[in-house]
Scaffold this motif. Structure first.
Motif, short mmCIF file in Angstrom:
data_model
loop_
_atom_site.label_atom_id
_atom_site.label_comp_id
_atom_site.label_asym_id
_atom_site.label_seq_id
_atom_site.Cartn_x
_atom_site.Cartn_y
_atom_site.Cartn_z
N TYR A 30 0.83 -1.21 0.00
CA TYR A 30 0.00 0.00 0.00
C TYR A 30 0.86 1.26 0.00
O TYR A 30 0.54 2.23 -0.68
N LEU A 31 1.96 1.26 0.74
CA LEU A 31 2.84 2.42 0.76
C LEU A 31 3.54 2.63 -0.58
O LEU A 31 3.81 3.76 -0.97
N SER A 32 3.79 1.54 -1.30
CA SER A 32 4.44 1.62 -2.60
C SER A 32 3.47 1.92 -3.73
O SER A 32 3.90 2.21 -4.85
N ASN A 33 2.19 1.85 -3.46
CA ASN A 33 1.17 2.06 -4.49
C ASN A 33 0.19 3.15 -4.05
O ASN A 33 -1.03 2.99 -4.18
N ARG A 34 0.73 4.24 -3.60
CA ARG A 34 -0.10 5.34 -3.09
C ARG A 34 -1.01 5.93 -4.16
O ARG A 34 -2.10 6.38 -3.85
N ARG A 35 -0.57 5.91 -5.40
CA ARG A 35 -1.42 6.47 -6.47
C ARG A 35 -2.70 5.65 -6.59
O ARG A 35 -3.78 6.21 -6.75
N TRP A 36 -2.59 4.33 -6.52
CA TRP A 36 -3.77 3.46 -6.58
C TRP A 36 -4.67 3.74 -5.38
O TRP A 36 -5.88 3.86 -5.52
N VAL A 37 -4.07 3.84 -4.19
CA VAL A 37 -4.84 4.11 -2.97
C VAL A 37 -5.57 5.44 -3.10
O VAL A 37 -6.76 5.54 -2.77
N GLU A 38 -4.90 6.44 -3.60
CA GLU A 38 -5.53 7.76 -3.78
C GLU A 38 -6.71 7.67 -4.74
O GLU A 38 -7.74 8.28 -4.52
N GLY A 39 -6.55 6.86 -5.80
CA GLY A 39 -7.64 6.67 -6.75
C GLY A 39 -8.84 6.01 -6.10
O GLY A 39 -9.99 6.32 -6.43
N VAL A 40 -8.61 5.11 -5.18
CA VAL A 40 -9.71 4.47 -4.45
C VAL A 40 -10.40 5.50 -3.56
O VAL A 40 -11.64 5.59 -3.51
N ILE A 41 -9.62 6.30 -2.88
CA ILE A 41 -10.17 7.29 -1.95
C ILE A 41 -10.99 8.35 -2.69
O ILE A 41 -12.07 8.74 -2.23
N THR A 42 -10.51 8.80 -3.83
CA THR A 42 -11.19 9.88 -4.56
C THR A 42 -12.35 9.39 -5.41
O THR A 42 -13.14 10.20 -5.89
#
Length: 54
Positions: A30-42
């Motif tokens: 998750y820390l290495s894929n922050r862009r994906w996490v941000e996409g989920v959040i937004t």
């Protein structure tokens, strides 16, 4: 309730990774894929799924 106790062991099933190691690897992912996490959040990822899968 079903678990990985005696029945799983008798059938040859069992964990390949210790829980602590798996958890650490998951956090690292998750820390290495922050862009994906941000996409989920937004909601960007949800929109992607709607476009691709209808």
């Amino acid at each position: 309730m079903c678990g990985c106790g005696e029945g799983g062991e008798a059938a040859g099933y069992g964990p390949k990774t210790r829980f602590e190691d798996g958890l650490a690897r998951t956090v690292d992912w998750y820390l290495s894929n922050r862009r994906w996490v941000e996409g989920v959040i937004t909601g960007e990822y949800l929109e992607y799924c709607r476009r691709v899968y209808g």
